[in-house]
Design an enzyme around this catalytic site. Structure first.
Site, short mmCIF file in Angstrom:
data_model
loop_
_atom_site.label_atom_id
_atom_site.label_comp_id
_atom_site.label_asym_id
_atom_site.label_seq_id
_atom_site.Cartn_x
_atom_site.Cartn_y
_atom_site.Cartn_z
N GLY A 4 0.76 -1.24 0.00
CA GLY A 4 0.00 0.00 0.00
C GLY A 4 0.79 1.29 0.00
O GLY A 4 0.36 2.29 -0.54
N GLU A 62 3.68 4.03 6.25
CA GLU A 62 2.55 3.15 5.93
C GLU A 62 1.46 3.96 5.23
O GLU A 62 1.39 5.19 5.37
CB GLU A 62 2.05 2.54 7.26
CG GLU A 62 0.75 1.78 7.23
CD GLU A 62 0.76 0.51 6.40
OE1 GLU A 62 1.24 0.55 5.25
OE2 GLU A 62 0.24 -0.51 6.90
N ASP A 63 0.63 3.27 4.45
CA ASP A 63 -0.42 3.97 3.71
C ASP A 63 -1.52 4.48 4.65
O ASP A 63 -1.90 5.63 4.61
CB ASP A 63 -1.01 3.09 2.59
CG ASP A 63 -1.50 1.73 3.06
OD1 ASP A 63 -1.34 1.39 4.26
OD2 ASP A 63 -2.05 0.98 2.24
N ASP A 121 -5.49 2.11 10.54
CA ASP A 121 -6.90 1.83 10.86
C ASP A 121 -6.97 1.41 12.33
O ASP A 121 -7.03 2.27 13.21
CB ASP A 121 -7.41 0.76 9.89
CG ASP A 121 -8.90 0.48 10.04
OD1 ASP A 121 -9.54 1.09 10.92
OD2 ASP A 121 -9.43 -0.35 9.29
N GLY A 140 -4.52 0.00 13.80
CA GLY A 140 -3.16 0.18 14.29
C GLY A 140 -2.41 -1.14 14.45
O GLY A 140 -1.23 -1.16 14.79
N LYS A 185 -7.50 6.69 10.01
CA LYS A 185 -8.95 6.65 10.16
C LYS A 185 -9.35 7.10 11.55
O LYS A 185 -8.70 6.75 12.53
CB LYS A 185 -9.46 5.22 9.91
CG LYS A 185 -9.49 4.86 8.45
CD LYS A 185 -10.26 3.58 8.21
CE LYS A 185 -10.25 3.24 6.73
NZ LYS A 185 -10.89 1.95 6.46
N ASP A 190 -5.70 -0.14 -2.00
CA ASP A 190 -6.42 -1.07 -2.88
C ASP A 190 -7.69 -1.63 -2.29
O ASP A 190 -7.97 -1.51 -1.09
CB ASP A 190 -5.52 -2.26 -3.20
CG ASP A 190 -5.44 -3.24 -2.02
OD1 ASP A 190 -5.20 -2.77 -0.88
OD2 ASP A 190 -5.65 -4.44 -2.22
P1 IMP Z 1 -4.75 -1.80 10.65
O1 IMP Z 1 -3.80 -2.92 10.93
O2 IMP Z 1 -6.14 -2.09 11.13
O3 IMP Z 1 -4.26 -0.45 11.11
O4 IMP Z 1 -4.94 -1.75 9.09
C1 IMP Z 1 -4.03 -1.16 8.28
C2 IMP Z 1 -3.90 -1.90 6.96
O5 IMP Z 1 -5.16 -2.28 6.43
C3 IMP Z 1 -3.29 -0.97 5.96
O6 IMP Z 1 -1.94 -1.27 5.79
C4 IMP Z 1 -4.05 -1.22 4.69
O7 IMP Z 1 -3.36 -2.12 3.89
C5 IMP Z 1 -5.33 -1.85 5.11
N1 IMP Z 1 -6.45 -0.88 5.08
C6 IMP Z 1 -7.16 -0.40 6.13
N2 IMP Z 1 -8.12 0.43 5.74
C7 IMP Z 1 -8.01 0.52 4.40
C8 IMP Z 1 -8.76 1.26 3.40
O8 IMP Z 1 -9.70 2.03 3.66
N3 IMP Z 1 -8.36 1.08 2.11
C9 IMP Z 1 -7.32 0.27 1.75
N4 IMP Z 1 -6.61 -0.44 2.66
C10 IMP Z 1 -6.95 -0.31 3.97
MG MG Z 2 -1.01 -1.71 3.79
#
Ligand code: IMP
Ligand code: MG
Length: 169
Positions: free
Chosen positions: A42, A94-95, A98, A100, A126, A154
């Site tokens: 991402g 990181e992209d 969410d 974390g 987010k 994506d």
């Molecule tokens: P976390 O581990 O919940 O913080 O999620 C982060 C990962 O989930 C990111 O590296 C993204 O690859 C993916 N992700 C979370 N939300 C989105 C979104 O809205 N669009 C695309 N990828 C997302």
């Molecule tokens: Mg990612």
């Protein structure tokens, strides 16, 4: 099938913010050498744009994290490509942040190598009540809790090539 809706964050807005982030990071690190670690897939576009805003010597590394599809989360992290970061000043890129979880798993692994410092930079973060656990040191934009695509982000590997960010509707 869901498709990208109207532009949420435009190309010019992204570019302007990435330039600002570059300045914030440059000021923070004060010319000290940074080991930038980008999270694939991402972050590939954001990373490429961001490192070109850093005027001093920096090393760029890549780490692969398997992103989750819609709701089923995966924490598969392949850190084999990483060098030893002991004593280094690390900036993890990181992209999107969410829950974390992805970032904290990678941070734990990097911290086990005893870097001198570890900071995080995310393009998007987010908002939401369950997302206060980990906040990035540098952040591009805060976004609502909706699925966004484009500029590297994506849905099932699609839409990474969009030059802007849109909500999937
Ligand atoms: P976390 O581990 O919940 O913080 O999620 C982060 C990962 O989930 C990111 O590296 C993204 O690859 C993916 N992700 C979370 N939300 C989105 C979104 O809205 N669009 C695309 N990828 C997302
Ligand atoms: Mg990612």
């Amino acid at each position: 099938m869901k498709t990208p809706g109207k532009t949420m964050i435009g190309r010019d807005q992204i570019q302007k913010r990435v330039e600002e982030l570059g300045r914030e990071i440059t000021e923070d690190f004060q010319g000290r050498e940074i080991d930038v670690v980008g999270v694939l897939n991402g972050a590939f576009i954001f990373l490429a744009d961001l490192v070109r805003q850093l005027p001093y010597t920096c090393k760029v590394h890549l780490v692969r994290a398997k992103s989750y599809r819609a709701t089923s989360q995966s924490e598969t992290i392949d850190l084999e490509a990483l060098p030893d970061l002991k004593g280094r000043e690390v900036l993890l890129v990181e992209d999107i942040l969410d829950s974390g979880k992805t970032l904290s798993v990678i941070m734990d692994k990097i911290n086990q190598m005893n870097p001198k410092s570890l900071k995080t930079c995310v393009l998007l973060e987010k908002t939401g009540p369950d997302r206060e656990v980990l906040r990035a040191d540098f952040r591009g934009f805060l976004v609502e809790d909706v699925w966004v695509v484009g500029y590297g982000l994506d849905m099932d590997e699609n839409y990474r090539n969009l030059p802007y960010i849109a909500e999937l509707v």
